[in-house]
Design an enzyme around this catalytic site. Structure first.
Site, PDB file in Angstrom:
ATOM      1  N   CYS A  79     -23.631   9.375 -33.650  1.00 31.96           N
ATOM      2  CA  CYS A  79     -22.217   9.599 -33.934  1.00 31.96           C
ATOM      3  C   CYS A  79     -21.239   8.659 -33.246  1.00 31.96           C
ATOM      4  O   CYS A  79     -20.499   7.922 -33.915  1.00 31.96           O
ATOM      5  CB  CYS A  79     -21.871  11.042 -33.591  1.00 31.96           C
ATOM      6  N   HIS A 142     -14.365  11.370 -30.584  1.00 34.66           N
ATOM      7  CA  HIS A 142     -15.712  11.030 -30.089  1.00 34.66           C
ATOM      8  C   HIS A 142     -15.833   9.620 -29.504  1.00 34.66           C
ATOM      9  O   HIS A 142     -16.930   9.068 -29.445  1.00 34.66           O
ATOM     10  CB  HIS A 142     -16.734  11.212 -31.207  1.00 34.66           C
TER      11      HIS A 142
END
Length: 523
Positions: A79, A142
């Protein structure tokens, strides 16, 4: 110099918009840009890609009205590095989104990570904002949760979402629950103000994220200002969730419920664009950050069929993504492009749509896909697959070469951690790191997309393919300057104990003593 740069940008913008039929008297208006990034959604999760339940009617319609990319790749099988690559147009190895704590180890940004996106990187929202765009991120950032990594410091005007995954719940003693932000300040935490029921899978987050997107589009349309919306939702990342109206509606279980709700949300966003007469002036791209996380299968993961393995690996199942471009009146409807595409291309393509060139002071890996999207051209280009600090594989044309193979260690595998459940390809899938740099494993992806039948080392086809691949890899290595690794150091003291705004909510927590240590990255 500023006047010259502005004039140059204006000329580029006129050329781009004229090519797509948007040129007009007066200052040209660049198209709006909406990038929809799913989380751990697999290539095989879309009906248009062959999912037999056919539960993605809105995405299937989007493909019918736009262009489908069956060969579109993430820049990492995990990710955080993948998202960094999308927003910088650069491989994670260049931006520091990797670790040197172990060879070929995947690393990301859990809440005890010290690092994040470097200030020296020029992110897509920053460049678009400088060109007059209103910018918003909805969902998961993120790229670091400490103050210096905040998305509003990297070009976004607005943010509603979280800095980390929705893992939890935690006891707010050993580890705090993840905060949810509106712009600069937290407005609550997952499992508290924003509940996720792990037993039933019920959460209203996708509906909240949808409303944030719809409201942003309406507001910016009323002000007649071009906008960039980065819709980075995470319902298909374990623990998978869906809102009550969608729970129990899919033949695929809870994961399918989440996909159905996301599909419905995409449909609502596109319908709003149509209703506001913005469809022909808004470029929309749908894709995912990496392959489905088969380690969570079968209840909490999607499908990478027909490809090998999933998230965490550089086999096709870990890096090949669902991808659809939509821009009615400009991108021809109902087309399929066999262009090899990358998440990094969205950086360069978005800049091109805005009449901008990518930064010239650094290596940019993303291509401008406008010739592909608008005129059906095909561009020869290699695709490189990194896992941490190692170049694991490369694709040139129809051929893919693996220089290193491994899924995860025997120790993890024996504990039930399996990135390729139900699959076993001898001498290809390995639980030790196997070095093939002197004699790469080669696959013809056209004939063998599942990477099950490596070409014979003695065949003429193998020798010919190697002559194509070797120069591309050599050229790539010659330009590679790895960035300072950002994912080496962890420290419990930097977790989300007291985010900005916590004092207003009475949500500030006391951090423990600062003890920096090497992050343990097992795979």
């Amino acid at each position: 110099m500023a006047a010259i740069a502005a004039a140059s940008r204006w000329c580029r913008l006129v050329l781009v918009l004229s090519a797509v039929g948007l040129g007009a008297v007066g200052a040209p208006q660049p198209p709006n840009i909406v990038l929809m990034l799913m989380d751990d959604m697999g290539w095989g999760d879309l009906g248009v890609n062959g999912e037999p339940s056919r539960e993605t009617p809105n995405l299937d319609r989007m493909a019918a009205e736009g262009l489908l990319f069956p060969s579109f790749y993430s820049a990492s099988p995990l990710c955080s590095p993948s998202r960094a690559a999308l927003l910088t147009g650069r491989l994670p190895i260049r931006t520091g989104f990797y670790t040197t704590n172990g060879h070929a180890r995947n690393a990301y940004t859990p809440q005890d990570i010290v690092g994040g996106i470097p200030a020296s990187e020029r992110l897509l929202p920053k460049l678009l904002k400088e060109a007059g765009y209103a910018t918003k991120i909805v969902g998961k950032w993120h790229l670091g949760h400490r103050p210096q990594f905040h998305p509003l410091k990297h070009g976004f005007d607005e943010w509603f979402g979280s800095p980390n995954c929705h893992f939890g719940p935690y006891d707010n003693k050993a580890k705090p629950n993840i905060p949810v932000y509106r712009d600069w300040e937290m407005v609550g935490r997952f499992y508290e103000e924003f509940p996720i029921n792990l037993k039933t899978g019920e959460a209203n987050l996708t509906q909240i994220y949808l409303q944030e997107a719809l409201d942003f589009i309406k507001r910016k349309h009323s002000r007649q200002r071009p906008f960039f919306l980065y819709w980075a939702v995470d319902a298909t990342h374990a623990p998978v969730y869906a809102s009550k109206p969608f729970l129990g509606t899919s033949r695929r279980g809870r994961y399918g419920d989440a996909v159905r709700e996301l599909d419905d949300s995409v449909g609502q966003i596109l319908q709003l664009l149509r209703g506001l007469h913005l469809a022909d002036s808004t470029f929309v791209f749908f894709t995912s950050d990496n392959g489905a996380a088969l380690v969570s299968a079968p209840r909490q993961a999607g499908s990478n069929s027909p490809f090998l393995c999933g998230k965490q690996t550089t086999f096709e199942g870990g890096v090949r993504e669902p991808a659809i471009a939509w821009w009615p009146g400009h991108v021809p409807a109902g087309q399929v492009s066999h262009q090899a595409g990358s998440l990094m291309d969205l950086f360069t393509t978005s800049l091109s749509l805005a009449g901008l060139k990518p930064p010239s002071d650094r290596e940019i890996d993303g291509l401008d896909l406008l010739p592909v999207l608008l005129r059906g051209q095909l561009i020869d280009r290699p695709i490189f697959y990194y896992r941490g600090n190692e170049l694991m594989a490369a694709t040139v044309g129809q051929f893919k070469a693996h220089f290193w193979t491994w899924t995860n260690s025997w120790e993890e595998f024996q504990q039930g951690i399996d990135f390729c459940p139900g699959q076993n390809v001898s001498h290809v899938m390995t639980h030790t790191q196997e070095d093939h740099t002197l004699l790469p494993l080669l696959f013809h992806l056209g004939r063998d997309p599942g990477e099950r039948f490596p070409l014979s080392f003695t065949s003429a086809e193998y020798q010919d393919a190697l002559q194509w691949i070797a120069p591309a890899v050599q050229k790539h290595r010659s330009t590679l300057v790895p960035g300072q690794p950002q994912l080496n150091v962890c420290n419990a003291a930097v977790m989300n104990w007291a985010p900005p705004g916590c004092e207003k909510l009475g949500k500030c927590l006391t951090p423990p003593e600062s003890v920096p240590e090497k992050c343990p990255w097992p795979h």
